[in-house]
Design a protein around this motif. Structure first.
Motif, PDB file in Angstrom:
ATOM      1  N   UNK A  28      13.067  -8.727  -0.409  1.00 32.54           N
ATOM      2  CA  UNK A  28      12.656  -7.841   0.683  1.00 32.54           C
ATOM      3  C   UNK A  28      12.703  -6.378   0.268  1.00 32.54           C
ATOM      4  N   UNK A  29      12.811  -6.110  -1.016  1.00 38.98           N
ATOM      5  CA  UNK A  29      12.996  -4.732  -1.474  1.00 38.98           C
ATOM      6  C   UNK A  29      11.804  -4.212  -2.277  1.00 38.98           C
ATOM      7  N   UNK A  30      10.602  -4.548  -1.834  1.00 40.73           N
ATOM      8  CA  UNK A  30       9.406  -4.067  -2.506  1.00 40.73           C
ATOM      9  C   UNK A  30       8.738  -2.974  -1.688  1.00 40.73           C
ATOM     10  N   UNK A  31       7.851  -2.239  -2.340  1.00 42.09           N
ATOM     11  CA  UNK A  31       7.128  -1.151  -1.706  1.00 42.09           C
ATOM     12  C   UNK A  31       5.646  -1.503  -1.668  1.00 42.09           C
ATOM     13  N   UNK A  32       5.046  -1.437  -0.475  1.00 40.45           N
ATOM     14  CA  UNK A  32       3.615  -1.655  -0.333  1.00 40.45           C
ATOM     15  C   UNK A  32       2.892  -0.333  -0.180  1.00 40.45           C
ATOM     16  N   UNK A  33       1.636  -0.393   0.166  1.00 43.30           N
ATOM     17  CA  UNK A  33       0.856   0.831   0.385  1.00 43.30           C
ATOM     18  C   UNK A  33       1.368   1.612   1.579  1.00 43.30           C
ATOM     19  N   UNK A  37       7.758  -3.796   1.838  1.00 40.00           N
ATOM     20  CA  UNK A  37       7.012  -5.039   1.664  1.00 40.00           C
ATOM     21  C   UNK A  37       7.941  -6.119   1.130  1.00 40.00           C
ATOM     22  N   UNK A  38       7.529  -7.365   1.314  1.00 38.33           N
ATOM     23  CA  UNK A  38       8.298  -8.514   0.862  1.00 38.33           C
ATOM     24  C   UNK A  38       7.524  -9.233  -0.238  1.00 38.33           C
ATOM     25  N   UNK A  39       8.251  -9.778  -1.211  1.00 39.07           N
ATOM     26  CA  UNK A  39       7.654 -10.602  -2.254  1.00 39.07           C
ATOM     27  C   UNK A  39       7.834 -12.064  -1.871  1.00 39.07           C
ATOM     28  N   UNK A  40       6.733 -12.809  -1.815  1.00 37.97           N
ATOM     29  CA  UNK A  40       6.740 -14.223  -1.435  1.00 37.97           C
ATOM     30  C   UNK A  40       6.260 -15.079  -2.604  1.00 37.97           C
ATOM     31  N   UNK A  95       2.668 -10.015  -2.397  1.00 33.87           N
ATOM     32  CA  UNK A  95       3.286  -8.926  -1.651  1.00 33.87           C
ATOM     33  C   UNK A  95       2.655  -8.926  -0.266  1.00 33.87           C
ATOM     34  N   UNK A  96       3.484  -9.043   0.772  1.00 37.75           N
ATOM     35  CA  UNK A  96       3.018  -8.914   2.158  1.00 37.75           C
ATOM     36  C   UNK A  96       3.745  -7.729   2.770  1.00 37.75           C
ATOM     37  N   UNK A  97       2.968  -6.807   3.310  1.00 39.84           N
ATOM     38  CA  UNK A  97       3.549  -5.592   3.866  1.00 39.84           C
ATOM     39  C   UNK A  97       4.199  -5.872   5.215  1.00 39.84           C
ATOM     40  N   UNK A  98       5.387  -5.334   5.382  1.00 37.65           N
ATOM     41  CA  UNK A  98       6.159  -5.566   6.603  1.00 37.65           C
ATOM     42  C   UNK A  98       5.386  -5.162   7.861  1.00 37.65           C
ATOM     43  N   UNK A  99       4.614  -4.083   7.787  1.00 39.76           N
ATOM     44  CA  UNK A  99       3.834  -3.632   8.946  1.00 39.76           C
ATOM     45  C   UNK A  99       2.680  -4.566   9.290  1.00 39.76           C
ATOM     46  N   UNK A 100       2.322  -5.466   8.367  1.00 35.74           N
ATOM     47  CA  UNK A 100       1.164  -6.333   8.563  1.00 35.74           C
ATOM     48  C   UNK A 100       1.526  -7.753   8.991  1.00 35.74           C
TER      49      UNK A 100
END
Length: 106
Positions: A28-33, A37-40, A95-100
């Motif tokens: 859960x410690x990734x960065x998206x645009x 973001x989360x790595x799945x 990568x799936x962005x938390x806001x999405x």
């Protein structure tokens, strides 16, 4: 009598289409645009766009944007190739962005 609850999962923020299981979260410690973001390890009900090379925070990667297959919302990206040896573990992951995405069955 106990209520039956399905698996915890994440859905598209726009149309609530099921996208990923909570059990498939790697980090859960990734960065998206657009922020966190989360790595799945897996994602479902998505379309994968064309591959392109992008310079990300951790180096050069070949990635492809991923979209909800129902509403076409851009949800994040798939790592197709990592050029640095220390980043190879990301290949084939999403990568799936938390806001999405939104939580379901929590």
């Amino acid at each position: 009598m106990e209520e039956m609850v399905g698996p915890r999962l994440y859905s598209c923020c726009n149309c609530r289409n099921q996208i990923a299981l909570h059990d498939d979260v790697i980090s859960k410690s990734f960065q998206g645009r657009n922020g966190r973001a989360f790595l799945f390890s897996h994602a479902t009900n998505i379309m994968v766009g064309p591959k392109e090379d992008r310079q990300l925070m951790t180096g050069l990667h070949t990635v492809a944007d991923v979209y909800c297959c129902d509403c076409r919302e851009v949800l994040g990206w798939k790592y197709e190739r990592a050029y640095e040896e220390t980043q190879k573990y990301k290949e084939g992951k999403f990568i799936l962005e938390k806001l999405k995405i939104v939580k379901e069955n929590w």
